[in-house]
Design an enzyme around this catalytic site. Structure first.
Site, short mmCIF file in Angstrom:
data_model
loop_
_atom_site.label_atom_id
_atom_site.label_comp_id
_atom_site.label_asym_id
_atom_site.label_seq_id
_atom_site.Cartn_x
_atom_site.Cartn_y
_atom_site.Cartn_z
CG HIS A 97 -8.77 -0.38 -1.88
ND1 HIS A 97 -9.27 0.04 -2.96
CD2 HIS A 97 -7.52 -0.79 -1.98
CE1 HIS A 97 -8.40 0.24 -3.99
NE2 HIS A 97 -7.55 -0.48 -3.66
CG ASP B 245 -6.21 -4.56 -7.12
OD1 ASP B 245 -5.19 -4.26 -6.43
OD2 ASP B 245 -6.54 -3.89 -8.12
#
Length: 423
Positions: free
Chosen positions: A7, A292
């Site tokens: 994101h 991540d």
């Protein structure tokens, strides 16, 4: 093609008790913890536009306008990944260029953005999403981590004077008992606050300095390597369990095997018209909108974690993306190959090929035999279906097979140019 991205820019997901910037300090993206910012939306819109330029306009691989049978988008079930996917898809298929048709692809109604085509983003419950969410409910993963913390390598690190001094200082400053498991809360909050409140944070948190933050961040970076199964001690065996292999199996193993499964089915269905092949024959792009931690786990499964982290350590940056392309060489008995591209951060292009970083892949080519990826997937495959394995005991009879075969793979010869992109 498989795509996995992180994101965009967001607010912190939580913070420490003495932080002057609590949840009410974050008003963008609907307000509150973990919400995508307008900057994050822009990052993914730009990435989507680059993907359109490359795969629609340049390669003519993806359709000019949205085709529901050719793209499938899966997101973790949190706002920031869903909205990142929506922003990215707006960059790919929200163009006011005549490619989409009014009253066919979008309605003719006052207020509707001209050319904007809504595209479905699919999710599963976050607690059961073992592909995208590395914090999905998994007691087995926690058992492995608790065991890893008892290894000599992790104990020596944790008990070192530098680490213990930092944890003690942060415990005093932050109003919470800080250990290696929750250190990330502090470093992540401070990282984001430096973007949005850089002057104020230094005024209100008088203990905060660049050097102090860098030291705390470096300690957290090492913890994250351990939590992703990357140890200097190989194998790192504790009570008969290789905690490095087990960690990589339970974290990155599921998504790596999911991608390879898609490619295997795509290849096996070539020329087949049976109903079970219809969906994959049409599909050209499978997207994972995630975190991540997802990219880190995926790269760690392939032992190329150095590509996942920023220059001085840490996690993949906002809007980082992995593109995994599948090819078939018609001049070599339809032999399949793959190419892996990494978009490291906003502002980068889509031209950083990292295939040759994978063990066994040739150093003089951007392409690698799919068998290399298949072998990695097999050696790091969870010992049971992940939704079952997560609820087994570490020392149960069938839990935690820790041996891993070395990849004994010959040299890959140069790949000829006659490729056909399949997926």
């Amino acid at each position: 093609m498989n795509q996995l991205w992180r994101h965009g820019d967001r607010s912190p997901t939580k913070t420490f008790p003495t932080d002057p910037f609590q949840e009410d300090a974050w008003t963008f993206g609907g307000g509150g913890w973990g919400q995508l910012s307008p900057t994050g939306m822009k990052q993914h819109f730009k990435l989507g536009s680059m993907l359109r330029d490359q795969y629609v306009k340049q390669y003519n691989f993806l359709p000019n306008k949205y085709n529901s049978k050719q793209i499938y988008v899966r997101s973790t079930d949190v706002n920031r990944t869903i909205i990142s996917a929506m922003s990215n898809l707006l960059g790919q298929y929200g163009q006011n260029d005549g490619s989409s048709v009014v009253d066919v692809d979008y309605p003719k109604v006052d207020g509707w953005p001209t050319g904007y085509v809504p595209i479905a983003v699919h999710t599963v419950d976050d607690d059961t999403d073992h592909l995208g969410n590395m914090e999905a409910t998994c007691p087995f993963r926690q058992q492995v981590w608790e065991l890893a913390k008892t290894s000599d390598e992790v104990k020596n690190f944790t008990n070192s004077d530098v680490v213990q001094s930092m944890l003690a200082k942060l415990t005093n400053y932050t109003g919470m008992a800080v250990d290696i498991d929750n250190l990330w809360i502090i470093t992540n909050a401070l990282y984001i606050e430096q973007i949005y409140y850089n002057t104020t944070i230094r005024q209100k948190n008088t203990w905060f300095t660049d050097a102090f933050y860098a030291q705390a961040d470096a300690i957290n970076d090492q913890v994250q390597l351990y939590q992703n199964g990357i140890f200097k001690t190989v194998p790192n065996t504790v009570n008969g369990h290789d905690v490095g292999v087990l960690t990589r199996k339970v974290r990155g193993g599921p998504i790596l095997n999911d991608m390879v499964m898609h490619m295997n089915i795509k290849l096996s269905c070539q020329g087949q018209t049976t109903p079970n092949c219809t969906w994959i024959n049409n599909l050209r792009n499978y997207v994972y909108s995630a975190h991540d931690t997802t990219i880190y786990a995926f790269f760690s499964a392939l032992l190329i974690e150095e590509f996942a982290v920023k220059a001085n350590g840490g996690y993949p940056l906002y809007s980082a993306a992995v593109l995994l392309e599948l090819y078939v060489d018609h001049n070599e008995k339809e032999k399949p190959y793959f190419k892996m591209i990494y978009h490291e951060q906003d502002g980068d292009g889509l031209n950083r090929t990292i295939t040759k970083g994978i063990q066994g892949c040739p150093q003089d080519s951007d392409y690698c035999s799919l068998d290399i990826l298949r072998n990695f997937a097999q050696t790091i495959k969870p010992d049971q279906p992940i939704d079952q394995w997560c609820f087994t005991d570490l020392d149960a009879k069938h839990a935690g097979i820790t041996s891993v075969s070395m990849l004994l793979i010959g040299m890959i010869f140069a790949i000829q140019n006659n490729f056909f992109g399949l997926f």
